[in-house]
Scaffold this motif. Structure first.
Motif, mmCIF file in Angstrom:
data_model
loop_
_atom_site.group_PDB
_atom_site.id
_atom_site.type_symbol
_atom_site.label_atom_id
_atom_site.label_comp_id
_atom_site.label_asym_id
_atom_site.label_seq_id
_atom_site.Cartn_x
_atom_site.Cartn_y
_atom_site.Cartn_z
ATOM 1 N N ALA A 171 73.696 40.261 -43.854
ATOM 2 C CA ALA A 171 73.049 38.959 -43.656
ATOM 3 C C ALA A 171 73.918 38.074 -42.774
ATOM 4 O O ALA A 171 75.139 38.016 -42.941
ATOM 5 N N THR A 172 73.295 37.379 -41.838
ATOM 6 C CA THR A 172 74.043 36.539 -40.897
ATOM 7 C C THR A 172 73.674 35.062 -40.984
ATOM 8 O O THR A 172 74.353 34.225 -40.404
ATOM 9 N N THR A 173 72.602 34.745 -41.692
ATOM 10 C CA THR A 173 72.182 33.344 -41.810
ATOM 11 C C THR A 173 71.835 33.038 -43.262
ATOM 12 O O THR A 173 71.584 33.947 -44.063
ATOM 13 N N PHE A 174 71.826 31.743 -43.577
ATOM 14 C CA PHE A 174 71.431 31.293 -44.906
ATOM 15 C C PHE A 174 70.060 30.624 -44.823
ATOM 16 O O PHE A 174 69.697 30.036 -43.792
ATOM 17 N N SER A 175 69.331 30.709 -45.906
ATOM 18 C CA SER A 175 68.000 30.105 -45.939
ATOM 19 C C SER A 175 68.104 28.584 -45.903
ATOM 20 O O SER A 175 69.132 28.000 -46.270
ATOM 21 N N ALA A 176 67.028 27.956 -45.475
ATOM 22 C CA ALA A 176 66.986 26.494 -45.436
ATOM 23 C C ALA A 176 67.151 25.921 -46.844
ATOM 24 O O ALA A 176 67.770 24.865 -47.024
ATOM 25 N N GLU A 177 66.624 26.624 -47.850
ATOM 26 C CA GLU A 177 66.737 26.152 -49.228
ATOM 27 C C GLU A 177 68.196 26.135 -49.689
ATOM 28 O O GLU A 177 68.648 25.182 -50.344
ATOM 29 N N VAL A 274 71.274 29.186 -53.471
ATOM 30 C CA VAL A 274 72.567 29.570 -52.908
ATOM 31 C C VAL A 274 73.224 30.648 -53.763
ATOM 32 O O VAL A 274 73.911 31.541 -53.249
ATOM 33 N N ASP A 275 72.987 30.599 -55.069
ATOM 34 C CA ASP A 275 73.547 31.626 -55.956
ATOM 35 C C ASP A 275 72.883 32.975 -55.717
ATOM 36 O O ASP A 275 73.566 34.010 -55.641
ATOM 37 N N LEU A 276 71.575 32.990 -55.588
ATOM 38 C CA LEU A 276 70.861 34.249 -55.387
ATOM 39 C C LEU A 276 71.257 34.903 -54.065
ATOM 40 O O LEU A 276 71.400 36.129 -53.985
ATOM 41 N N GLU A 277 71.452 34.088 -53.030
ATOM 42 C CA GLU A 277 71.888 34.650 -51.743
ATOM 43 C C GLU A 277 73.311 35.179 -51.835
ATOM 44 O O GLU A 277 73.630 36.239 -51.288
ATOM 45 N N ALA A 278 74.179 34.441 -52.517
ATOM 46 C CA ALA A 278 75.564 34.895 -52.686
ATOM 47 C C ALA A 278 75.595 36.181 -53.509
ATOM 48 O O ALA A 278 76.370 37.100 -53.221
ATOM 49 N N ARG A 279 74.744 36.269 -54.516
ATOM 50 C CA ARG A 279 74.690 37.461 -55.368
ATOM 51 C C ARG A 279 74.264 38.676 -54.567
ATOM 52 O O ARG A 279 74.787 39.782 -54.754
ATOM 53 N N GLU A 280 73.297 38.486 -53.673
ATOM 54 C CA GLU A 280 72.834 39.601 -52.841
ATOM 55 C C GLU A 280 73.922 40.045 -51.864
ATOM 56 O O GLU A 280 74.150 41.245 -51.675
ATOM 57 N N ARG A 281 74.610 39.098 -51.245
ATOM 58 C CA ARG A 281 75.692 39.450 -50.314
ATOM 59 C C ARG A 281 76.872 40.051 -51.068
ATOM 60 O O ARG A 281 77.500 40.994 -50.593
ATOM 61 N N ALA A 282 77.202 39.447 -52.195
ATOM 62 C CA ALA A 282 78.269 39.908 -53.109
ATOM 63 C C ALA A 282 79.677 39.734 -52.560
ATOM 64 O O ALA A 282 80.630 39.707 -53.328
ATOM 65 N N ARG A 290 84.347 37.856 -36.141
ATOM 66 C CA ARG A 290 83.634 36.814 -36.890
ATOM 67 C C ARG A 290 83.729 37.103 -38.387
ATOM 68 O O ARG A 290 84.080 38.209 -38.805
ATOM 69 N N VAL A 291 83.387 36.073 -39.153
ATOM 70 C CA VAL A 291 83.293 36.216 -40.603
ATOM 71 C C VAL A 291 81.856 35.949 -41.014
ATOM 72 O O VAL A 291 81.252 34.967 -40.572
ATOM 73 N N LEU A 292 81.311 36.823 -41.838
ATOM 74 C CA LEU A 292 79.998 36.592 -42.431
ATOM 75 C C LEU A 292 80.250 36.139 -43.861
ATOM 76 O O LEU A 292 80.484 36.958 -44.754
ATOM 77 N N PRO A 293 80.234 34.824 -44.117
ATOM 78 C CA PRO A 293 80.654 34.318 -45.428
ATOM 79 C C PRO A 293 79.622 34.565 -46.516
ATOM 80 O O PRO A 293 78.423 34.663 -46.251
ATOM 81 N N MET A 294 80.116 34.656 -47.744
ATOM 82 C CA MET A 294 79.230 34.812 -48.893
ATOM 83 C C MET A 294 78.531 33.500 -49.221
ATOM 84 O O MET A 294 77.404 33.486 -49.729
ATOM 85 N N LEU A 295 79.203 32.403 -48.926
ATOM 86 C CA LEU A 295 78.675 31.070 -49.218
ATOM 87 C C LEU A 295 78.550 30.271 -47.929
ATOM 88 O O LEU A 295 79.312 30.491 -46.973
ATOM 89 N N PRO A 296 77.640 29.302 -47.870
ATOM 90 C CA PRO A 296 77.529 28.443 -46.686
ATOM 91 C C PRO A 296 78.855 27.745 -46.385
ATOM 92 O O PRO A 296 79.649 27.461 -47.300
ATOM 93 N N GLU A 297 79.089 27.449 -45.109
ATOM 94 C CA GLU A 297 80.360 26.858 -44.694
ATOM 95 C C GLU A 297 80.625 25.511 -45.347
ATOM 96 O O GLU A 297 81.782 25.118 -45.499
ATOM 97 N N LYS A 298 79.604 24.798 -45.727
ATOM 98 C CA LYS A 298 79.799 23.521 -46.419
ATOM 99 C C LYS A 298 80.667 23.713 -47.663
ATOM 100 O O LYS A 298 81.490 22.853 -48.011
ATOM 101 N N LEU A 299 80.492 24.867 -48.325
ATOM 102 C CA LEU A 299 81.308 25.184 -49.490
ATOM 103 C C LEU A 299 82.563 25.955 -49.101
ATOM 104 O O LEU A 299 83.678 25.578 -49.468
#
Length: 704
Positions: A171-177, A274-282, A290-299
């Protein structure tokens, strides 16, 4: 009427149940399938229409058509594909009217995929595409599909790494939600302290030590020494004044080691977007460019990152450690901290080396830029952290822990993604002092949760299979280790014997080769909802707690620590019921992330090596097979030296990993130093061909 004795019985036989498993293909075309009946070797001619990763049914075969070097393995053929692993495949598009042929980028997939040009007339020759499979290959028909997406064009900057990302479905992007959920996240340290659940550690001397290129800072450390006459408790340590000299013979010296980890669970509610996306990426994925982070950059890069001179919420583990490295007391508590400095490993190492040379001014100067007015205190703390690290390490080795030497190649890139150099990262005292602190904290938290009877995710490492270690014995005998180490105990999986092998290798030319062979013989560490211990660390309870920004199991451990500290909530049952599933998924995602990271580094390593075609280089033999041997260069690149045109036939001793000439009896074995010429390099395939020039050192002859 009597039944004839010669008539065949017509009774229906019970269908034979054939073993099943996941096919792991090699770039050379052969593969392996781990089943309930053991691991089978699948010759290249027996893989049928299966792709790497497919679940297949296999049948054992006995004919000797194994690849050289695998003659002693159980052999099987693929009978049928039970489950497909690839709905889509990434590859290079080649026009062959009226078709467009997609050549898979993954060298483990040997089947080209045919598409119709009229279905995607816009796709150009050389484009990198994702093709959706419509039919898989058979004896009569090739694989077929439809071009779903054009990812780029071969040779474009970044397209090579994009290929790896696409192939591993990262995954390379996070959902708008998810982005909306974290948009307003803030530290709010005042509210944290007012809640009564967070300790105020803002005045403590804590700081981070990370690689130069670190983007997120999820762990900070602090240290002080105390002298105690009575009970060895943190409460007593808090009351005692620091006494570095420990002059009173009735006093004993202890260390108070603080490990402070970003309080990510505060900002990632269970089952939120954000938790469900992080859980899927793990896990976060650290690629070469580059870095594909588990959490959005804000965090990950802001609210949860332990930036210097900024207050942050943390989960703190304070440990009272004696001079022998035993942890005597532990306190785990949420806190608010304020890191006083952001150090790199290089800066910490420079300060430590200056202090060892009795140059206090240089030690302080090394950290001055990062630590400012805290430079002296930070320089002093680094020395004490080093003392603690050595004590913790020695204690771990005494109980059977192992210490593997490793080296990691990190490619430096220009702005356009072109490789310009490579740095080899090795373990230093600075990296070790952080590693030992994190291991101690992980163990302390795991023991805390285990003893409290709280469900959690543990890091489990099983004892290696004796058969895997036994395969290394002939190789170690070639190096003469049998004269110094009990290889019988090594074969049996005695951790002390394994450590003696690693110790004996230290400083020798084959050090990293032996270390890597032993590592490969080990089982993989995995995540589990059961506390089953960690063999490599000689730990009865171990969990990943120290990196919740980049590892989902750590985030789960943080949540369960809060359950242990503050009681169950409405979401606790959901956490518990999902534990096993999350552990299993995280283990799989970790392997995928490691493969992608390694492939991206190797891609650029071989691209850099391609600039050296025609040059000579020294290396060591790192692998042997009937046709020749692999040579590993100092930058960790490997190339193959073919012996097909050597003028004589070479015989492979597969057990000893030795090649010897049938006429000259000349020998090539693992660890031998050789000089080669770099003949050709294939970056996308991550391989190279070398030409042997000469051996380095005395000529070796095989005697019968």
């Amino acid at each position: 009427m009597a039944r004839s004795r010669t008539r065949k019985r017509s009774a229906r036989r019970t269908a034979r149940i054939l073993p099943q498993g996941v096919l792991k293909m090699s770039g050379a075309g052969y593969g392996f399938v781990q089943t309930s009946e053991g691991e089978f070797f699948i010759p290249a001619s027996k893989t049928a229409d299966a792709f790497d990763g497919d679940v297949v049914e296999v049948a054992r075969i006995h004919e000797n058509d194994s690849e050289p070097g695998f003659e002693d393995r159980l052999r099987a053929r693929v009978v049928r594909v039970v489950g497909r692993a690839h709905e889509t495949v990434v590859g290079r598009y080649e026009i062959a009217e009226p078709f467009g042929v997609v050549v898979p980028e993954d060298p483990r997939i040997k089947h080209d995929i045919f598409t119709l040009r009229r279905d995607a007339p816009h796709v150009q020759d050389g484009d990198i595409v994702r093709v959706r499979m419509t039919s898989y290959p058979s004896k009569r028909e090739p694989a077929q599909g439809i071009v779903e997406e054009v990812l780029g064009h071969e040779g474009e900057p970044g397209a090579d790494v994009d290929l790896i990302i696409a192939r591993h479905k990262l995954a390379t992007t996070f959902s708008a939600e998810s982005l909306a959920e974290v948009a307003d996240a803030r530290v709010d340290s005042m509210q944290a302290l007012a809640s009564g659940r967070y300790a105020d550690f803002t005045q403590k001397l804590v700081f981070t030590i990370d690689p130069d290129d670190a983007k997120d800072f999820d762990d900070a450390v602090g240290i002080r020494s105390v002298s105690l006459a009575g009970a060895a408790t943190l409460e007593a340590a808090e009351a005692a004044a620091s006494d570095e000299n420990c002059a009173d013979e009735g006093l004993k010296r202890y260390y108070v080691l603080g490990v402070h980890i970003a309080d990510v669970s505060q900002y990632v509610p269970w089952n939120s977007h954000v938790d469900l996306e992080a859980r899927e990426r793990a896990t976060s994925v650290y690629l070469v460019d580059r870095v594909l982070p588990m959490l959005p950059e804000k965090l990950s890069n802001d609210v949860c990152s332990l930036r210097p001179n900024e207050e942050r919420r943390a989960m703190s583990v304070e440990m009272l450690i004696d001079e022998s490295g035993e942890v005597r007391d532990v306190r785990i508590i949420p806190s608010v901290i304020c890191s006083k400095a952001r150090l790199t490993y290089g800066v910490a190492q420079a300060s430590l080396e200056a202090r060892r040379a009795s140059d206090d001014a240089a030690a302080e100067a090394a950290v001055q830029l990062a630590a400012g007015r805290y430079a002296r205190e930070v320089a002093d703390a680094i020395v004490v952290l080093d003392e603690v690290a050595h004590a913790l390490h020695a204690n771990r080795v005494r109980r059977g822990g192992m210490d593997f030497e490793s080296e990691e190649a990190k490619v430096r890139l220009a702005a356009d993604g072109t490789p310009v150099g490579v740095a080899i990262r090795r373990k230093t005292d600075a990296t070790a002092l952080v590693e030992e602190a994190m291991i101690a904290a992980n163990e302390a938290v795991a023991r805390f949760l285990r003893d409290a009877g709280i469900a959690s995710i543990y890091r489990v490492h099983e004892k290696p299979a004796s058969g895997d270690l036994a395969e290394l014995v002939p190789i170690l005998q070639e190096f003469g280790y049998d004269k110094h180490v009990s290889l019988a105990h090594f074969r049996a999986g005695d951790p002390f014997a394994i450590q003696r092998v690693l110790d004996f290798a230290r400083g020798r030319s084959e050090e990293f080769l032996v270390s890597s062979l032993v590592v490969r013989a080990m089982r993989r560490a995995v995540y589990s909802d059961s506390c089953e211990g960690h063999f490599g660390l000689a730990s009865q309870a171990y969990a990943h707690f120290t990196s919740p920004i980049r590892r989902y199991p750590d985030l789960m451990v943080h949540r369960m620590v809060k359950v242990a500290l503050f009681g169950r909530t409405g979401e606790t049952s959901g956490l518990e019921s999902a534990m096993a599933r999350i552990a299993d998924h995280s283990s799989t995602a970790e392997r995928t992330a490691e493969e992608a990271a390694r492939e991206s580094q190797e891609l650029k390593l071989y691209e850099l090596l391609g600039q050296r075609v025609g040059e000579e280089a020294d290396g060591i033999i790192s692998g042997v097979m009937a046709q020749g041997f692999f040579v590993r260069l100092p930058d960790t690149c490997e190339g193959f030296v073919s012996l097909r045109d050597a003028g004589e036939y070479f015989v492979l001793d597969a057990q000893r990993r030795v090649l010897f000439g049938s006429d000259s009896a000349e020998m090539y074995r693992l660890g031998m130093k050789v000089r080669v010429r770099i003949s050709s390099v294939y970056p996308y395939a991550r391989r190279a061909d070398f030409t042997l020039l000469r051996r380095i050192g005395p000529r070796v002859i095989m005697h019968s």
